[in-house]
Design an enzyme around this catalytic site. Structure first.
Site, PDB file in Angstrom:
ATOM      1  N   GLY A  52      -3.182  69.110   3.159  1.00 43.94           N
ATOM      2  CA  GLY A  52      -4.143  69.894   3.053  1.00 43.94           C
ATOM      3  C   GLY A  52      -3.801  71.775   2.652  1.00 43.94           C
ATOM      4  O   GLY A  52      -2.747  72.222   2.280  1.00 43.94           O
ATOM      5  N   ARG A  94       4.895  68.402  -4.201  1.00 44.38           N
ATOM      6  CA  ARG A  94       3.301  68.701  -4.824  1.00 44.38           C
ATOM      7  C   ARG A  94       3.043  68.904  -6.123  1.00 44.38           C
ATOM      8  O   ARG A  94       2.939  70.705  -5.463  1.00 44.38           O
ATOM      9  CB  ARG A  94       2.241  68.271  -3.659  1.00 44.38           C
ATOM     10  CG  ARG A  94       2.956  66.915  -1.807  1.00 44.38           C
ATOM     11  CD  ARG A  94       2.106  67.093  -1.187  1.00 44.38           C
ATOM     12  NE  ARG A  94       0.679  66.019  -1.119  1.00 44.38           N
ATOM     13  CZ  ARG A  94       0.216  65.924  -1.051  1.00 44.38           C
ATOM     14  NH1 ARG A  94      -0.362  66.779   0.391  1.00 44.38           N
ATOM     15  NH2 ARG A  94      -1.281  65.701  -1.339  1.00 44.38           N
ATOM     16  N   ASP A 244      -7.941  71.670  -3.868  1.00 44.32           N
ATOM     17  CA  ASP A 244      -6.980  71.940  -3.797  1.00 44.32           C
ATOM     18  C   ASP A 244      -6.670  72.158  -5.031  1.00 44.32           C
ATOM     19  O   ASP A 244      -5.537  73.381  -5.309  1.00 44.32           O
ATOM     20  CB  ASP A 244      -5.887  70.440  -3.923  1.00 44.32           C
ATOM     21  CG  ASP A 244      -6.600  69.544  -2.637  1.00 44.32           C
ATOM     22  OD1 ASP A 244      -7.282  68.869  -2.659  1.00 44.32           O
ATOM     23  OD2 ASP A 244      -5.345  69.761  -1.969  1.00 44.32           O
ATOM     24  N   ASN A 254      -9.947  67.644  -5.788  1.00 44.61           N
ATOM     25  CA  ASN A 254      -9.482  67.367  -4.388  1.00 44.61           C
ATOM     26  C   ASN A 254      -9.816  65.648  -4.771  1.00 44.61           C
ATOM     27  O   ASN A 254      -9.455  65.291  -5.365  1.00 44.61           O
ATOM     28  CB  ASN A 254     -11.425  68.228  -4.414  1.00 44.61           C
ATOM     29  CG  ASN A 254     -10.707  67.634  -2.965  1.00 44.61           C
ATOM     30  OD1 ASN A 254     -10.724  68.657  -1.722  1.00 44.61           O
ATOM     31  ND2 ASN A 254     -11.410  67.106  -1.908  1.00 44.61           N
ATOM     32  N   LYS A 255      -9.462  65.718  -3.304  1.00 47.16           N
ATOM     33  CA  LYS A 255      -9.051  64.112  -2.579  1.00 47.16           C
ATOM     34  C   LYS A 255      -9.458  63.198  -4.266  1.00 47.16           C
ATOM     35  O   LYS A 255     -10.506  63.161  -4.029  1.00 47.16           O
ATOM     36  CB  LYS A 255      -8.972  64.087  -1.528  1.00 47.16           C
ATOM     37  CG  LYS A 255      -8.787  62.632  -0.956  1.00 47.16           C
ATOM     38  CD  LYS A 255      -7.139  62.123  -0.965  1.00 47.16           C
ATOM     39  CE  LYS A 255      -6.446  62.956  -1.328  1.00 47.16           C
ATOM     40  NZ  LYS A 255      -4.875  63.315  -1.266  1.00 47.16           N
TER      41      LYS A 255
HETATM   42  C1  LIG Z   1      -9.070  72.318   3.121  1.00 48.70           C
HETATM   43  S1  LIG Z   1      -8.440  72.199   1.576  1.00 48.70           S
HETATM   44  C2  LIG Z   1      -7.789  69.953   1.674  1.00 48.70           C
HETATM   45  C3  LIG Z   1      -7.351  69.023   0.757  1.00 48.70           C
HETATM   46  O1  LIG Z   1      -6.464  68.761   0.902  1.00 48.70           O
HETATM   47  C4  LIG Z   1      -6.429  67.008   1.064  1.00 48.70           C
HETATM   48  O2  LIG Z   1      -5.364  66.582   0.074  1.00 48.70           O
HETATM   49  P1  LIG Z   1      -3.660  66.313   0.748  1.00 48.70           P
HETATM   50  O3  LIG Z   1      -3.952  65.376   2.146  1.00 48.70           O
HETATM   51  O4  LIG Z   1      -3.363  64.780  -0.056  1.00 48.70           O
HETATM   52  O5  LIG Z   1      -3.113  67.222   0.709  1.00 48.70           O
HETATM   53  C5  LIG Z   1      -7.942  66.896   0.361  1.00 48.70           C
HETATM   54  O6  LIG Z   1      -7.644  67.446  -1.493  1.00 48.70           O
HETATM   55  C6  LIG Z   1      -8.388  68.044   1.256  1.00 48.70           C
HETATM   56  O7  LIG Z   1      -9.567  68.220   0.616  1.00 48.70           O
END
Ligand SMILES: CSC[C@H]1O[C@H](OP(=O)(O)O)[C@H](O)[C@@H]1O
Length: 349
Positions: A52, A94, A244, A254-255
């Site tokens: 996150g 990352r 992100d 974003n994801k």
């Molecule tokens: C509060 S932003 C969270 C954001 O991060 C996630 O990615 P990951 O789980 O790969 O770190 C995802 O994009 C979320 O929206």
């Protein structure tokens, strides 16, 4: 860790170490991992024990302190040379979430601005990491409340759709997109949240669902390919997702899968909001095309639990993020208020 009010805090500084909720074990097991060195923090970020964007920033800040603590020199020039190696180790974990790089830069700035011994510099880094964490928690509450103000006034109880996990687990606590959900719920204006499972890592199914159940928020889990149907059937009043990295023109990484949801929301005239702290905006990038997109191991696609879901011989493409163009975004919800994506320059600090 959780508080008596069921508030979730994924990162806690305790005594002389960082305690992380192991998000790869949720929802079936609530496990806590102790992190005592920067190498273990780097591994925790890379393997998504902590994940996150804002949470990665907080974790990296503590990782910088843990690395500094282990530098055994009183000579400041040597100390700063070694500290840069710690920063480089964490930068390589990352590539997409800008909060990681922002937090590392903030720690390095604190180190360079501290007048004193190496020991005093190290203490300043710990205090800076704690400040970054507290600021993010306060920011998420502000984002939640600003987001509530921006949501449609009608109906009086809303059905919101969210994607991935932008909750307490993805931040210092409370969440960004899920912070908006929480503020809406606590204001008595939320009917239900629809959580997309979010293949391939399933953060929606495993983490967003868990957070909502913990807090008693009505949550309906859907597969990602159901989002369009739910919108077409009038089940969704608004979409709120995290971010992100946001480029200066409002394009948002974003994801993976977020872009598809944004396209479908636009087609159904459903407002699509991005909730993110100002620290997620990268004003050095003109557009989203410049945002680095992480590619992760193919096993995240071909393995579900212990089951391999495809035959040998296929090839894979596993981008962990995609970029939603600014024109699909109704507003970016920040701690300073909700702004149209083409007005982010007004927020530049
Ligand atoms: C509060 S932003 C969270 C954001 O991060 C996630 O990615 P990951 O789980 O790969 O770190 C995802 O994009 C979320 O929206």
């Amino acid at each position: 860790m959780t508080s008596p009010t069921n508030q979730v805090y994924p990162i806690v500084w305790q005594d002389d170490r960082v305690m992380l909720v192991d998000q790869t074990q949720l929802p079936n097991k609530y496990a806590v991992v102790e992190i005592k060195c920067c190498e273990d923090m780097a591994t925790a970020i890379t393997t998504m024990i902590v994940r996150g964007a804002p949470a990665i920033g907080v974790a990296a800040a503590y990782g910088m302190y843990l690395g500094a603590r282990d530098i055994e020199t009183e000579d400041s020039e040597t100390f700063f040379q070694e500290l840069e190696k710690v920063a480089q180790l964490l930068r390589q974990t990352r590539p997409t979430a800008v909060n990681l790089f922002w937090a590392i830069a903030r720690i390095l700035k604190a180190a360079s601005e501290t007048i004193g011994s190496v020991a005093e510099i190290k203490e300043a880094l710990l205090e800076t990491a704690k400040a970054i964490q507290l600021e993010d928690l306060q920011t998420c509450h502000a984002i939640g409340d600003r987001g509530l103000e921006a949501l449609p006034a009608n109906p009086d109880k809303l059905c919101l759709l969210t994607y991935c996990n932008a909750g307490a687990l993805a931040t210092a606590g409370y969440g960004t997109a899920l912070g908006v959900v929480r503020s809406t719920w606590r204001a008595g204006r939320l009917a239900r949240v629809y959580a997309c499972e979010t293949r391939p890592r399933l953060q929606g199914a495993k983490l967003t669902s868990w957070e909502c159940v913990q807090e008693g928020i009505p949550v309906t889990l859907i597969t990602d390919n159901m989002a369009a149907h739910c919108m077409n059937r009038g089940l969704i009043d608004a979409v709120v997702v995290g971010a992100d990295r946001i480029a200066a023109n409002g394009d948002t990484a974003n994801k993976i899968g977020t872009y598809s949801v944004a396209l479908v929301a636009k087609a159904h005239k459903i407002p699509f909001f991005v909730a993110a702290p100002l620290s997620t905006i990268d004003f050095e990038l003109a557009t989203g095309m410049e945002i680095p997109i992480e590619e992760r191991h193919p096993s995240e696609i071909y393995q579900v639990g212990e089951t391999v879901i495809c035959p040998p011989g296929v090839e894979f493409y596993n981008p962990a993020f995609d970029v939603t163009p600014a024109e699909l975004i109704a507003g970016i919800i920040t701690e300073k208020g909700v702004v149209p994506p083409d007005s982010l320059h007004k927020l530049q600090f």
